[in-house]
Structure formats: C-alpha cells, structure tokens
Design a protein around this motif. Structure first.
Motif, PDB file in Angstrom:
ATOM      1  N   GLU A 181       0.812  -1.219   0.000  1.00  0.00           N
ATOM      2  CA  GLU A 181       0.000   0.000   0.000  1.00  0.00           C
ATOM      3  C   GLU A 181       0.848   1.273   0.000  1.00  0.00           C
ATOM      4  N   LEU A 182       1.933   1.277   0.772  1.00  0.00           N
ATOM      5  CA  LEU A 182       2.697   2.503   0.968  1.00  0.00           C
ATOM      6  C   LEU A 182       3.973   2.571   0.138  1.00  0.00           C
ATOM      7  N   ASP A 183       4.164   1.634  -0.775  1.00  0.00           N
ATOM      8  CA  ASP A 183       5.377   1.599  -1.587  1.00  0.00           C
ATOM      9  C   ASP A 183       5.636   2.955  -2.236  1.00  0.00           C
ATOM     10  N   GLY A 184       6.795   3.527  -1.959  1.00  0.00           N
ATOM     11  CA  GLY A 184       7.161   4.814  -2.521  1.00  0.00           C
ATOM     12  C   GLY A 184       6.725   6.008  -1.689  1.00  0.00           C
ATOM     13  N   ASP A 185       5.819   5.804  -0.730  1.00  0.00           N
ATOM     14  CA  ASP A 185       5.341   6.904   0.105  1.00  0.00           C
ATOM     15  C   ASP A 185       5.968   6.934   1.491  1.00  0.00           C
ATOM     16  N   VAL A 186       6.677   5.864   1.859  1.00  0.00           N
ATOM     17  CA  VAL A 186       7.457   5.817   3.097  1.00  0.00           C
ATOM     18  C   VAL A 186       8.856   5.328   2.739  1.00  0.00           C
ATOM     19  N   SER A 187       9.813   5.641   3.595  1.00  0.00           N
ATOM     20  CA  SER A 187      11.179   5.210   3.297  1.00  0.00           C
ATOM     21  C   SER A 187      11.327   3.698   3.433  1.00  0.00           C
ATOM     22  N   ALA A 188      10.581   3.089   4.369  1.00  0.00           N
ATOM     23  CA  ALA A 188      10.655   1.635   4.562  1.00  0.00           C
ATOM     24  C   ALA A 188       9.518   1.185   5.462  1.00  0.00           C
ATOM     25  N   VAL A 189       9.266  -0.137   5.415  1.00  0.00           N
ATOM     26  CA  VAL A 189       8.340  -0.788   6.342  1.00  0.00           C
ATOM     27  C   VAL A 189       9.165  -1.865   7.046  1.00  0.00           C
ATOM     28  N   PHE A 190       9.266  -1.763   8.365  1.00  0.00           N
ATOM     29  CA  PHE A 190      10.110  -2.658   9.153  1.00  0.00           C
ATOM     30  C   PHE A 190       9.277  -3.636   9.973  1.00  0.00           C
ATOM     31  N   ASP A 191       9.875  -4.798  10.287  1.00  0.00           N
ATOM     32  CA  ASP A 191       9.238  -5.755  11.193  1.00  0.00           C
ATOM     33  C   ASP A 191       9.953  -5.801  12.539  1.00  0.00           C
ATOM     34  N   ALA A 192      10.916  -4.919  12.731  1.00  0.00           N
ATOM     35  CA  ALA A 192      11.621  -4.732  13.995  1.00  0.00           C
ATOM     36  C   ALA A 192      12.083  -3.277  14.024  1.00  0.00           C
ATOM     37  N   PRO A 193      12.239  -2.705  15.201  1.00  0.00           N
ATOM     38  CA  PRO A 193      12.635  -1.297  15.262  1.00  0.00           C
ATOM     39  C   PRO A 193      13.953  -1.050  14.522  1.00  0.00           C
ATOM     40  N   PRO A 194      13.970  -0.065  13.635  1.00  0.00           N
ATOM     41  CA  PRO A 194      15.194   0.209  12.887  1.00  0.00           C
ATOM     42  C   PRO A 194      16.217   0.957  13.745  1.00  0.00           C
ATOM     43  N   VAL A 195      17.484   0.783  13.404  1.00  0.00           N
ATOM     44  CA  VAL A 195      18.527   1.560  14.068  1.00  0.00           C
ATOM     45  C   VAL A 195      18.372   3.021  13.682  1.00  0.00           C
ATOM     46  N   ARG A 196      18.105   3.250  12.397  1.00  0.00           N
ATOM     47  CA  ARG A 196      17.784   4.591  11.909  1.00  0.00           C
ATOM     48  C   ARG A 196      17.069   4.457  10.570  1.00  0.00           C
ATOM     49  N   SER A 197      16.302   5.470  10.265  1.00  0.00           N
ATOM     50  CA  SER A 197      15.585   5.489   8.994  1.00  0.00           C
ATOM     51  C   SER A 197      15.121   6.906   8.717  1.00  0.00           C
ATOM     52  N   ALA A 198      15.039   7.231   7.439  1.00  0.00           N
ATOM     53  CA  ALA A 198      14.449   8.513   7.050  1.00  0.00           C
ATOM     54  C   ALA A 198      12.941   8.440   7.290  1.00  0.00           C
ATOM     55  N   MET A 199      12.346   9.568   7.588  1.00  0.00           N
ATOM     56  CA  MET A 199      10.903   9.614   7.816  1.00  0.00           C
ATOM     57  C   MET A 199      10.193  10.014   6.541  1.00  0.00           C
ATOM     58  N   PRO A 200       8.986   9.577   6.381  1.00  0.00           N
ATOM     59  CA  PRO A 200       8.218   8.693   7.253  1.00  0.00           C
ATOM     60  C   PRO A 200       8.611   7.234   7.036  1.00  0.00           C
ATOM     61  N   TYR A 201       8.426   6.444   8.081  1.00  0.00           N
ATOM     62  CA  TYR A 201       8.621   5.003   7.974  1.00  0.00           C
ATOM     63  C   TYR A 201       7.591   4.301   8.848  1.00  0.00           C
ATOM     64  N   ALA A 202       7.354   3.034   8.539  1.00  0.00           N
ATOM     65  CA  ALA A 202       6.360   2.243   9.278  1.00  0.00           C
ATOM     66  C   ALA A 202       7.045   1.082   9.981  1.00  0.00           C
ATOM     67  N   LEU A 203       6.517   0.719  11.125  1.00  0.00           N
ATOM     68  CA  LEU A 203       6.999  -0.413  11.917  1.00  0.00           C
ATOM     69  C   LEU A 203       5.804  -1.284  12.275  1.00  0.00           C
ATOM     70  N   VAL A 204       5.835  -2.547  11.851  1.00  0.00           N
ATOM     71  CA  VAL A 204       4.800  -3.511  12.240  1.00  0.00           C
ATOM     72  C   VAL A 204       5.353  -4.254  13.444  1.00  0.00           C
ATOM     73  N   GLU A 205       4.743  -4.020  14.589  1.00  0.00           N
ATOM     74  CA  GLU A 205       5.242  -4.615  15.826  1.00  0.00           C
ATOM     75  C   GLU A 205       4.915  -6.104  15.899  1.00  0.00           C
ATOM     76  N   GLU A 206       5.648  -6.791  16.728  1.00  0.00           N
ATOM     77  CA  GLU A 206       5.416  -8.199  17.010  1.00  0.00           C
ATOM     78  C   GLU A 206       4.005  -8.333  17.596  1.00  0.00           C
ATOM     79  N   PRO A 207       3.162  -9.211  17.054  1.00  0.00           N
ATOM     80  CA  PRO A 207       1.805  -9.358  17.597  1.00  0.00           C
ATOM     81  C   PRO A 207       1.811  -9.875  19.037  1.00  0.00           C
ATOM     82  N   VAL A 208       0.821  -9.466  19.805  1.00  0.00           N
ATOM     83  CA  VAL A 208       0.613  -9.973  21.155  1.00  0.00           C
ATOM     84  C   VAL A 208      -0.566 -10.934  21.060  1.00  0.00           C
TER      85      VAL A 208
END
Length: 135
Positions: free
Chosen positions: A21-48
C-alpha cells in the motif's frame, strides 16, 4: 514460510499489506525497530497473541500494531498514511499459509500523537483471531 509461528505469519502478512500500500510513500516498512531510517517510515510490531483454540482446531487471538513515524509541523501526511494502512490491513487475504487463516480482523484503535522530540507517531491497531485447519 515453513516453520513460522502464527504470530510470525500474522506479522508477515501485515508487513506485506503495508509495503504494498505505501510503496514509494514511506522510506521503509520494518518488522523490527530500525537503528535509523528517514521519515516517514512504518513499523509492524510483534503481535501480542493468546490461545484461541477450539476443540478441533488450534487458534490464536490478539492484537497487531502498526506504528508510522513522521516529521513536520502538522500530521496531515501521517493521517493519510494511517487511513491507507487501515484499509490495506482490512483487505488482507485471510489465508496465511501452513493451514493458518484469519477468522476475524477488526480495527481496535487508531491514534496520532506528537512526540517530545517534535515528531509524530500514528498507531493503528487491529484485533486478529486466527485458526489452523486440522489437515
């Protein structure tokens, strides 16, 4: 994706939906917290997740969250990204692989907060229930 847990499958499905959905509109989509990233970026947290089994099928239920981080004086861009994430996650296919499928998926909450450092964070959280077929 053989050998993945139900939580890993749910997280991977959300990551794929958000990336598509966000391809090209965010710098990245991560599945773990990034060390660094340009904004905006998305993080999908580990499910509870917790057990949600029936007498004849294993199951898991819980929450999966997407955080979107952005900068700027106002969160206008972030509001639009959050709305698109809500739509993308709601439209995910129910089949997760290895017999797992989404039985229920509901938006729980969506919120935008200004952080102390001046950046903005959107939280988009869904309640998910998954079952695994016996065969």
């Amino acid at each position: 994706m053989v050998g993945m847990s139900a939580g890993e499958r749910a997280q991977a499905a959300v990551v794929a939906a958000v990336r598509a959905e966000l391809d090209g509109d965010v710098s990245a989509v991560f599945d773990a917290p990034p060390v660094r990233s340009a904004m905006p970026y998305a993080l999908v947290e580990e499910p509870v997740l917790a057990d949600w089994s029936t007498k004849d099928a294993p199951g898991r239920a819980g929450r999966v969250s997407v955080l979107v981080h952005d900068s700027g004086e106002r969160p206008a861009r972030l509001r639009a990204l959050a709305a698109r994430i809500e739509t993308a996650v709601a439209a995910m296919p129910s089949a997760l692989g290895d017999g797992w499928r989404i039985a229920a998926l509901t938006l729980t909450r969506s919120r935008i907060v200004k952080q102390r450092d001046g950046h903005w964070t959107a939280l988009i959280e869904h309640r998910v229930a998954m079952l695994r077929s016996a065969d």
